[in-house]
Motif scaffolding. Structure first.
Motif, short mmCIF file in Angstrom:
data_model
loop_
_atom_site.label_atom_id
_atom_site.label_comp_id
_atom_site.label_asym_id
_atom_site.label_seq_id
_atom_site.Cartn_x
_atom_site.Cartn_y
_atom_site.Cartn_z
N GLY A 167 12.17 -4.50 -20.70
CA GLY A 167 11.01 -4.67 -21.57
C GLY A 167 9.76 -5.12 -20.87
N LYS A 168 9.84 -5.50 -19.60
CA LYS A 168 8.67 -5.97 -18.86
C LYS A 168 7.93 -4.79 -18.23
CE LYS A 168 9.67 -10.41 -19.43
NZ LYS A 168 8.83 -11.32 -20.22
N THR A 169 6.64 -5.00 -17.95
CA THR A 169 5.82 -3.99 -17.27
C THR A 169 5.41 -4.53 -15.91
OG1 THR A 169 4.98 -3.03 -19.33
CG2 THR A 169 3.68 -2.66 -17.34
N TYR A 170 5.62 -3.72 -14.88
CA TYR A 170 5.34 -4.14 -13.50
C TYR A 170 4.27 -3.24 -12.88
CZ TYR A 170 9.64 -6.85 -13.90
OH TYR A 170 10.61 -7.74 -14.30
N ARG A 171 3.50 -3.83 -12.00
CA ARG A 171 2.55 -3.04 -11.20
C ARG A 171 3.21 -2.72 -9.87
NH1 ARG A 171 -3.86 -4.47 -10.10
NH2 ARG A 171 -4.34 -2.62 -8.83
N LEU A 172 3.45 -1.44 -9.64
CA LEU A 172 4.06 -0.97 -8.39
C LEU A 172 2.96 -0.42 -7.50
CD1 LEU A 172 6.60 -1.32 -10.11
CD2 LEU A 172 7.45 0.85 -9.21
N ARG A 173 2.80 -1.02 -6.34
CA ARG A 173 1.80 -0.56 -5.37
C ARG A 173 2.55 0.24 -4.30
NH1 ARG A 173 -2.92 -4.13 -6.07
NH2 ARG A 173 -2.33 -5.92 -7.38
N VAL A 174 2.34 1.54 -4.29
CA VAL A 174 3.13 2.44 -3.44
C VAL A 174 2.24 3.02 -2.35
CG1 VAL A 174 4.73 4.38 -3.41
CG2 VAL A 174 4.49 3.00 -5.49
N HIS A 175 2.68 2.90 -1.09
CA HIS A 175 1.90 3.34 0.07
C HIS A 175 2.75 4.28 0.92
CE1 HIS A 175 -0.60 -0.32 -0.71
NE2 HIS A 175 0.58 -0.87 -0.96
N ASP A 188 4.37 -7.94 -9.75
CA ASP A 188 3.62 -7.10 -8.79
C ASP A 188 4.55 -6.78 -7.63
OD1 ASP A 188 0.26 -6.85 -8.31
OD2 ASP A 188 1.58 -6.36 -6.64
N ILE A 189 4.77 -5.50 -7.37
CA ILE A 189 5.78 -5.06 -6.40
C ILE A 189 5.14 -4.09 -5.42
CG2 ILE A 189 7.97 -3.84 -6.08
CD1 ILE A 189 8.64 -4.71 -9.00
N THR A 190 5.28 -4.35 -4.13
CA THR A 190 4.80 -3.44 -3.08
C THR A 190 5.95 -2.57 -2.60
OG1 THR A 190 3.02 -4.90 -2.35
CG2 THR A 190 3.84 -3.29 -0.76
N ILE A 191 5.70 -1.26 -2.53
CA ILE A 191 6.71 -0.31 -2.06
C ILE A 191 6.09 0.53 -0.94
CG2 ILE A 191 8.21 1.62 -2.66
CD1 ILE A 191 8.33 0.58 -5.50
N LEU A 192 6.68 0.44 0.25
CA LEU A 192 6.21 1.19 1.42
C LEU A 192 7.18 2.34 1.67
CD1 LEU A 192 5.51 -1.94 3.65
CD2 LEU A 192 3.81 -0.64 2.37
N ILE A 193 6.68 3.56 1.58
CA ILE A 193 7.51 4.74 1.81
C ILE A 193 6.98 5.49 3.03
CG2 ILE A 193 8.11 4.95 -0.63
CD1 ILE A 193 6.07 7.20 -0.90
N GLY A 194 7.84 6.21 3.71
CA GLY A 194 7.37 6.98 4.85
C GLY A 194 8.49 7.66 5.59
N ASP A 195 8.18 8.80 6.21
CA ASP A 195 9.17 9.47 7.04
C ASP A 195 9.44 8.63 8.28
OD1 ASP A 195 6.72 9.91 8.24
OD2 ASP A 195 7.01 12.04 8.59
N TRP A 196 10.61 8.84 8.89
CA TRP A 196 11.06 7.95 9.96
C TRP A 196 11.90 8.71 10.98
CZ3 TRP A 196 9.60 3.20 11.24
CH2 TRP A 196 10.39 2.45 12.11
N TYR A 197 11.71 8.35 12.24
CA TYR A 197 12.50 8.92 13.34
C TYR A 197 13.36 7.82 13.96
CZ TYR A 197 9.36 12.96 13.19
OH TYR A 197 8.65 14.07 12.80
#
Length: 591
Positions: free
Chosen positions: A221-229, A160-169
């Motif tokens: 070969g593994k399957t991951y759950r990516l939680r992207v915000h 289980d992987i959390t990924i936080l994306i966003g524009d930045w100044y």
């Protein structure tokens, strides 16, 4: 004084723990110390907001029906509130962490949030809701796992992987805030971050040397759950992973019909779960990309987030051009069709959005209809402001929920218009009067030139339709009345509308706002007030013992000797965790 402070907090927590023991649902405790640190996510040293000295902050990881206790110590030089985006706060609007419900936590003070993640699952995030602070960080993931007895509609992922994306100044939130106060636009952001880090150097011209980038290691070969915000300021982002399919499985608490995407647009404030199988030959690492949408690509090439997906058996570094994004800068039809394709999995088990257990939202009678229209910023009383239906919201000094509790008059008006005003725009605290257990239809009409994301605290709403042009009564004929996705944040394309349906079964005062920080800061929000005419703790818990007071009620606030109390209390979370086990065990024996 320090001992009395400790004793007071001790007794409050013992009372809380006794109630938790009888409730039968476990609690999870977190301590958040919110402070400034210096970081260089884009290679330029700047002030960012960290939690426990981490940027981004730690994940909150809990299970359906857990009681969540988060003690927040504010070490910033200004007031703070943390809001829990997408957490419904069933019966607990006092814990919502926005100015309509809470007084700010003053600098050098601490405050403890306590709420139950009742009947929820899914992927969410938290962030500071005041003073444009999210533009400097202070955010983190919030995962609610299903209970073991409730199956998930897919095989258990290998990770289980959390990924936080966003524009930045590279300017901090105070500088950005001053620009808005001076009537200026923020301009183009300086980059896009992935988990608080800048881009991998995929191009020597566009990306300077020496920038730290995110690497996500996976096993073949593994399957991951990516939680992207998308936790950014105001930019819609396209998310994709080179040579990998994204199997969409959940969004903001609702399981979706599972569909593969090569890329997906994620708008400000939105969250998605993807199942990604590591089925490539690992001849090299792979790019993870978050790039700006609906902009001039040649101007915005520097504003691209790039991380690395690294197989444990990878044979080399990622190289070559980034995978292409959709090519529809001027035609957003592709993106809208993609959004329409996201459907609710009505056969999945698990927590349901309100109305609880309903699969027939399309046949529920609508009791209230509101058309909320936003436009480009306008001048009101010499100030540049944004509006909803001609009203630019101004936060009163006394929170709405607190004013209701203590019957303080004149704080706000229950006169928000059901249709956009025809006269000049106005600035005031105008609130929607929701009907308890009513079913409200809200049409979000975007007459601005950029995508707007709208969020409502306390609820999952059904997204039943979206199209270009002006919404009319005839537009209802296009609504999806069976499996429209239930979520907390919906995008509205420029020159278009989005229709949502909301079951008003959660008592409280709930923020309805744009997630675009600049538009939100300048007034593009309101609140929906939902009151049960019967005064009962069954639909809303009493005001918490640690409630803060401000505005017209500021004389009720007692001083807080936080420094000495902290030194006496030490590691409070471990102490209270131990106390809970002792208290619950004792109660169990006595019973």
């Amino acid at each position: 004084m320090a001992f009395l402070s400790f004793l007071s907090v001790f007794l409050i927590h013992i009372t809380l723990f006794v109630s938790l023991c009888f409730a039968g649902d476990p609690f999870v405790n977190y301590d958040f110390v919110v402070s400034y640190i210096t970081a260089s996510p884009l290679g330029v040293p700047q002030q960012v907001i960290a939690i426990n000295d981490k940027f981004p902050g730690p994940n909150i990881n809990v299970t359906t029906n857990n009681n969540v206790v988060v003690n927040v110590r504010n070490k910033l030089d200004e007031s703070l509130l943390i809001t829990w985006s997408g957490i419904q706060q069933r019966r607990s609007s006092w814990q919502d962490g926005v100015l309509g419900t809470n007084c700010p936590i003053p600098s050098k003070w601490n405050w403890t949030y306590q709420f139950q993640v009742k009947d929820q699952i899914g992927s969410f995030f938290y962030f500071p809701s005041l003073n444009f602070q999210r533009a400097s960080g202070g955010y983190g993931g919030f995962v609610i796992n299903n209970r073991a007895i409730i199956p998930i509609p897919f095989a258990t992922p290998d990770g289980d992987i959390t990924i936080l994306i966003g524009d930045w100044y590279t300017r901090n939130h105070t500088a950005l805030r001053k620009a808005l106060d001076a009537g200026k636009d923020l301009g183009m952001p300086d980059g896009v971050l992935i988990n608080g880090k800048g881009p991998y150097r995929y191009n020597d011209t566009l990306v300077p040397d020496g920038i730290d980038y995110e690497t996500i290691e996976v096993h073949p070969g593994k399957t991951y759950r990516l939680r992207v915000h998308n936790v950014g300021v105001s930019t819609s982002l396209n998310f994709r992973i080179q040579n990998h399919n994204l199997l969409l499985a959940e969004t903001e608490g609702s399981y979706t019909v599972q569909q593969n995407y090569t890329s997906l647009d994620i708008h400000v404030g939105q969250s998605y779960s993807f199942l990604v199988t590591m089925d490539q030959n690992a001849s090299t690492d792979y790019y993870i990309v978050a790039s700006a949408r609906f902009v001039n690509e040649s101007l915005w090439k520097r504003v691209t987030g790039v991380a690395i997906l690294h197989y444990t058996n990878s044979k080399g570094k990622a190289k070559g051009p980034l995978p292409d994004s959709p090519n529809d800068e001027f035609d957003k039809t592709f993106s809208m069709n993609q959004a329409r394709s996201i459907r609710w999995n009505v056969s999945a088990s698990g927590a349901r959005p309100n109305p609880q257990g309903s699969f027939r939202y399309g046949s529920i009678n609508v009791t209230d209809v509101y058309v909320l229209k936003n436009k480009p910023p306008v001048m009101i009383n010499g100030k540049r402001r944004t509006t909803l239906s001609g009203v630019s919201y101004v936060n009163p000094s006394t929170p709405i929920r607190l004013a209701d509790q203590f019957k303080v008059k004149g704080v706000y008006k229950l006169d928000f218009p059901t249709r956009p005003l025809t006269g000049p725009p106005r600035m005031e605290a105008s609130v929607i009067n929701g009907t308890y257990r009513g079913f409200m239809e809200v049409i979000l009409q975007n007459n601005d030139t950029k995508v707007q994301s709208y969020h409502m605290n306390g609820y999952a709403f059904f997204v039943v339709g979206m199209d270009y042009g002006e919404w009319t009564e005839n537009s209802r004929g296009t609504y999806n009345k069976w499996d429209g996705i239930a979520r907390a944040t919906a995008q509205v394309y420029p020159g278009a509308w989005t229709a949502i349906l909301i079951s008003l079964d959660n008592v409280g005062v709930w923020n309805l706002r744009t997630e675009n920080l600049d538009s939100w800061y300048l007034g593009q929000e309101t609140y929906v007030r939902v009151v049960n005419p019967e005064d009962t703790n069954k639909t809303e818990l009493p005001i918490p013992d640690n409630a803060l007071f401000c505005g017209a009620l500021s004389k009720m606030q007692k001083a807080q000797d936080i420094s000495s109390a902290i030194s006496v209390m030490g590691n409070r979370s471990k102490l209270f965790s131990t106390l809970l086990m002792i208290v619950c065990a004792t109660i169990s024996i006595l019973r």
